[in-house]
Structures are given as C-alpha cells and as structure tokens.
Design a protein around this motif. Sequence first.
Motif, PDB file in Angstrom:
ATOM      1  N   UNK A 426      -6.879   1.189 -11.695  1.00  0.00           N
ATOM      2  CA  UNK A 426      -7.575   1.167 -12.983  1.00  0.00           C
ATOM      3  C   UNK A 426      -9.003   0.666 -12.832  1.00  0.00           C
ATOM      4  N   UNK A 427      -9.232  -0.134 -11.790  1.00  0.00           N
ATOM      5  CA  UNK A 427     -10.584  -0.644 -11.502  1.00  0.00           C
ATOM      6  C   UNK A 427     -11.335   0.259 -10.522  1.00  0.00           C
ATOM      7  N   UNK A 428     -10.636   1.293 -10.021  1.00  0.00           N
ATOM      8  CA  UNK A 428     -11.263   2.197  -9.062  1.00  0.00           C
ATOM      9  C   UNK A 428     -11.353   1.641  -7.663  1.00  0.00           C
ATOM     10  N   UNK A 429     -10.400   0.739  -7.292  1.00  0.00           N
ATOM     11  CA  UNK A 429     -10.417   0.147  -5.958  1.00  0.00           C
ATOM     12  C   UNK A 429      -9.021   0.202  -5.339  1.00  0.00           C
ATOM     13  N   UNK A 430      -8.990   0.086  -4.015  1.00  0.00           N
ATOM     14  CA  UNK A 430      -7.734   0.008  -3.278  1.00  0.00           C
ATOM     15  C   UNK A 430      -7.925  -1.004  -2.152  1.00  0.00           C
ATOM     16  N   UNK A 431      -7.761  -2.298  -2.453  1.00  0.00           N
ATOM     17  CA  UNK A 431      -8.001  -3.318  -1.426  1.00  0.00           C
ATOM     18  C   UNK A 431      -7.013  -3.264  -0.272  1.00  0.00           C
TER      19      UNK A 431
END
Length: 534
Positions: A426-431
């Motif tokens: 949803x935040x546009x990230x994939x840590x």
Amino acid sequence: MAESFDVVVVGSGASGLTAALSAAARGRTVLVLEKAPVFGGTSVVSGGSIWAPANKYAAKVGARDDREDALAYLRALTLDRVPEELLVRYVDTVNPMLDFLEGETGLEFTPNMEHPDYQPGLAGARSGGRTIQVGLYDSKRLGETRTDLRRTHSTVPITKHELDEWGMDTLDRWDWALIAERTKNHVVGMGAALIGELLEACLRHGVKVRTAAPARELVREGDRVVGVVADGPDGPERIAARLGVVLASGGFEWNETYVDRFLGVPMRAAGSPPANEGDGLRMAMSVGAALGNMTEAWWCPMLDVVGDTYDGKPLHRTTSGIRTLPGSLIVNRRGRRFVNEAMNYNDFGKALAHFDPVSYEYENLPCWLVFDAKYRASYSVGTLTPDAPKPDWVFEAATLAELARAIGVDEAGLADEVARFNENAAKGVDPDFHRGESTYDRYRGDRNNQPHRNLGPLGDGPYFAVELHLGCIGTKGGPVVDRDGQVLDASERPLPGLYACGNVAASVFGPAYPGAGATLGAGMTMGYAIGQAI
C-alpha cells in the motif's frame, strides 16, 4: 560414404542455421540435418531477440554503451566460471555477426530501449538498448519449404515491440483483427521470423536441408571426426563432412535420465520442443569431449495449462509477466514469500531449486501464485483471460484461509504473509525482497497501474492460485569449446573436425543470463565464428 559435403550441421535452430550460412557464404557445401519433421528448433518458439552490447542500432538513437562496460558486466555475472577469452570473443564478435546477417538476409534489427539487462544493478549493466529485435516475415517466401517451418506453440504473428505495447498479460486488449489478417497471409513474427529469414538465406546459398533426419553417431578416422550417421528414407546413411561436423542440436532438457544425472534438481517443466533429448551431447561424449556447465540451464518458473500439449508432450508456459503484476504474490508451502516475484526468470528459477539441508527438502517447491479478484479481472494467466470461465487448474476460494486449505499451504503463514505484504505494498515498497525497485522489475509490470507498476495489496476475494513449476527454456551444458567453437577433449585439446554451438555446448555465459536474447546471441555468434573458422 553415400554423400559428401564440406560441412554437416546437426540441428536447424538459429545457431545451426547461422553456422550453415556463415560457411556457405564462404563457398562451402553444407548439409543441415534436422531430427524433427519441421525446421527451427527451440528458436522458433522464442522471442527472436539477440543480446548485443554496444550495438550500432542503439547507438543511432543516442544510447551510450561500450565494450569495456559489457565485459565488466559479464565478468561480474559469470562468477569467474568462464574463461576471459570466451567473454571477449562474444563481445567482439556479436556485432560483426549481425552485420553479416544484415548483408546476407532480409533481417532488420531494432533496439528495445526499454528492456534492461537482467541484473541491472551490476557494474556495466544497461537499462535498455542491448536487446535487439527482429520484425515480421512473410513465410510464403520459402515456397514449398514454408510448410516445414515449425509452428510456434504459444506466440502469434506480432513483433516484440507490439507485445510490449499491448501488454503480454492483457490478451483481451490485443489487435486480434490484425493478427488474424497476418495469420491468413502466412506472416510470422519473433523467433519464427528469425528462422524464416535464416532458412531462406541458407537455401539461396545452396545449403541442403533435411527434416526427419536425426543424426545417430559421429564417424571418425583416427582422431578426426569425418562425418555422421543419420536416418534416411531407406535406413541409416553415412554422410561425409570433409571440413567439419557442427553440433547445434539443442539441449537435453527432455531427457529425464540426463536431467537427473546432470542438473541434479527436479526440473520437469521444459519449455522447448520435445525433440531436445540430448542427442548432440550423447554423440560428443562418445568421442571423448570434455563437458562443462552441466548443472546449468536457462531456468524459468513455468505454468502448466492442463490439457495443453505440443508435439505430443505437455506444454509448459513461461511466467515472465504474470509474476510481476500488482495484486499478487508467490508463496511456498509454508505460505511465505521467498524471492522478488518480479525478478528475471533465470535467477527466480535458482530460488526454486534451493535445497534446505535441515528440513531435507526443496523448500520452495511446490509454490503458488496467489492473486485477488481485481487481478483476475485485469490480466490473463496463461490461456485464462478475464472473461473466460475458471478452469480446473486454477484454484478459487472465498477467503485466504479456504484457499490455503485447498492448495495445501500453511493457513497461518499465508495470512501473516499477505497482511505484511499488503501493509508495505500500500506504501509502494517491499522491504523484504525489493520487488519493483529495479528497472527490470518495472519493465515487466503494469504501466497503467498507479502509483506502482509492480506493487498493490491483495484486495477483496474471491482469491485464486495457480501452481508454478521449476522449468527451463533449455539446458546450457555440454561439450567445452574454444573461441572458434571447436570441441575440446578431456585433455583440453581440439577434437579435429568437431564443432558445437547453441544449447548443445557449454555456454559462454556459464551460470549467467545477461539479458533478453542472450540464448540466441550466444548460439548465433558462435555459429558465425564456426563458419569463419571452417
């Protein structure tokens, strides 16, 4: 021997036809023997791309590339497992090979400026321009030979540029009227177009070509290979090769014994024509060839559409696009993600082959692509378009818990994984796995999805899942060759009269896959070099 030629080429894919054309253009008499009843091998079912660093086509539109960057990239990628002279030979020969083909065929190459190298973060990589594409081909130019051109198993008469523009996973948006018109007029695209042009040029130079003529063994006089024994209409025939035999017969991915013996992983989803059973490898071993790169393949996670067949065998489809799209993730039996879903297919395949010595299992097999209702309504998965009824090979459930039970995945693990993935997506990230951060990831995503091409949380149900399998588009181990494609023996000495190129030979790229078109690029460049050497 019944017949005699300067050169006999075993296999009619792009590597073999380039070798044949290279020799024939220099005045040699050439015979091409094809095991299958049709020409083209694995090349026909490919995208027809060639990986060519520092090519003139990209330079004409302002792209900057050079030899030293290409070599730096290849050195990093091949992990010190490939002799420097072979990397140099490739980089210095691929563009002369393209110049030769431009002069001898009707091929017109264009650069794909959006297609990045497969490991764009390594030194010397480029974000576009190194992959070049072919156009369309009117197969009627082959005359009566047109009907002997292998039919593709999953592609249609379009160019790779059109595929990018229309979207490889949005089949409902393609120009099917244009495709139907081209099909009616016997126009072919991508790999079939490449083979058509090469075959036409070979025929123009007097190359003799035969289908349904598998080579069975090599003929030797002393330590020199002087011909082959091949099946003919009246039984086995001995055919002399005064200057050399060129093995270009493809890999061994459809030979289960060789797969178990050499690859050592449960690869059971080959994406190439089933004729690739290791014939050239067997013949090379029989004359004492040194072998290299035998544990490697051009890896790829594959999708099985139940009931689909090709040449009488199950048809396995590549998954380059469907893994990259928002509203989806891939999990193992524990319900956990284990890799960046959008990464290049070759390195993704290595994650599937990972063996856990503690649990004593391939921990990422089986694995499942899980997606939501929006994904189902937006994209095509194999032959399943958004408006098509759900087939039995696609699992569906109202909730994630029910889906987990249906596919045998840990219920709590899947719930936890989706919750974490959704919060970050949803935040546009994939840590965890950095999906969507590289130029390669974004090239394969949905350019119409905002704000991110690759990431989007799984929304409302129903939810769906399809199993992905460890597969490959060809093996890449076989006889070791020198810079001219001559096969070496176990003492690293040339075997006189024997050459090899393409997937039958130990790949110049070792464990690596530099970028789209590297498979054809490696085989065709060595084929061209062999023709020069002979």
